[in-house]
Design a protein around this motif. Structure first.
Motif, short mmCIF file in Angstrom:
data_model
loop_
_atom_site.label_atom_id
_atom_site.label_comp_id
_atom_site.label_asym_id
_atom_site.label_seq_id
_atom_site.Cartn_x
_atom_site.Cartn_y
_atom_site.Cartn_z
N TYR A 1 0.24 5.79 0.17
CA TYR A 1 -0.65 6.93 0.34
C TYR A 1 -0.37 7.96 -0.75
CZ TYR A 1 -2.00 5.31 5.03
OH TYR A 1 -2.50 4.59 6.09
N PRO B 1 0.80 -1.22 0.00
CA PRO B 1 0.00 0.00 0.00
C PRO B 1 0.83 1.28 0.00
CG PRO B 1 0.15 -0.86 2.23
CD PRO B 1 0.97 -1.78 1.35
N GLU C 1 -5.71 5.16 -0.70
CA GLU C 1 -4.55 4.31 -0.94
C GLU C 1 -4.40 3.93 -2.41
OE1 GLU C 1 -4.16 0.85 1.47
OE2 GLU C 1 -4.63 1.91 3.33
#
Length: 219
Positions: A79, A77, A175
């Motif tokens: 951001y 993941p 995300e």
């Protein structure tokens, strides 16, 4: 915001940098995973993500029309911005974080979304926190709409506390999920807190021009 200018961010402990320089960003199930990986995150959330299945609904909010179902823990993941709530907990402790991590030991890794798109790796993205029921997930057919789907005001918001800001907090944590490992050349920049951290990164083999001192990206 233009798609080719979007940068994705991860944070990691500085002790993980030597492995990253050699193998890049590796998935927990990769044959190249770091056996000595230094964690700075919430262990409870990590465990939840390892089992959490989400539907790819492309914003239609209809589980019966979902394109696919994936497990969050199967992806790396990222951001879309800095100063996420997770960083605050990593720096100051709390929740299920084992212990607070010094500002100088937390390093940002920046990756250009355009490079991931052109790599043909499988990816998905969300419009909010991955485990929130209000969040929608999108597949690569929606990639040209990403800049309109992500709430950039929320991503850049410096204040997200309080019950009145729950949706800002949710959208701030949108995300981008990538399947598989990312080699070191995907990382375009490394961000750190101060000159002390920069000197350590250089001693670990990083080139000076790849390092940015960004104290404003920390709490």
């Amino acid at each position: 915001m233009e798609l080719d200018k979007v940068i994705l961010y991860r944070i990691t402990h500085i002790e993980n940098i030597p492995h990253i320089l050699q193998f890049g960003l590796t998935h927990k199930d990769s044959i190249n995973k770091n056996p000595d990986y230094k964690n700075i995150g919430d262990l409870s959330l990590i465990d939840t993500r390892s089992k959490k299945k989400i539907n790819i609904d492309n914003g239609e909010f209809n589980p019966n029309n979902s394109i696919a179902s994936i497990t969050l823990g199967d992806f790396i993941p990222f951001y879309f911005g800095a100063k996420m709530p997770m960083l605050y907990v990593a720096q100051h402790g709390g929740n299920f974080v084992e212990k607070a991590t010094s500002f100088t030991d937390i390093i940002y890794l920046g990756c250009a979304v355009s490079k991931i798109i052109s790599s043909k790796l499988n990816f998905y993205f969300s419009d909010g926190h991955a485990t929130d029921m209000l969040t929608s997930f999108y597949d690569n057919s929606k990639i040209n709409e990403l800049v309109n789907i992500v709430d950039w005001d929320a991503v850049k918001s410096s204040y997200w506390g309080g019950a009145e800001n729950l949706n800002i907090k949710r959208k701030k944590q949108a995300e981008f999920l990538v399947s598989g490992d990312l080699s070191p050349d995907f990382i375009t920049a490394y961000g750190c807190y101060n000159e002390e951290a920069k000197a350590k990164l250089i001693s670990l083999g990083l080139a000076n021009d790849k390092i940015k001192i960004i104290p404003q990206a920390y709490y």
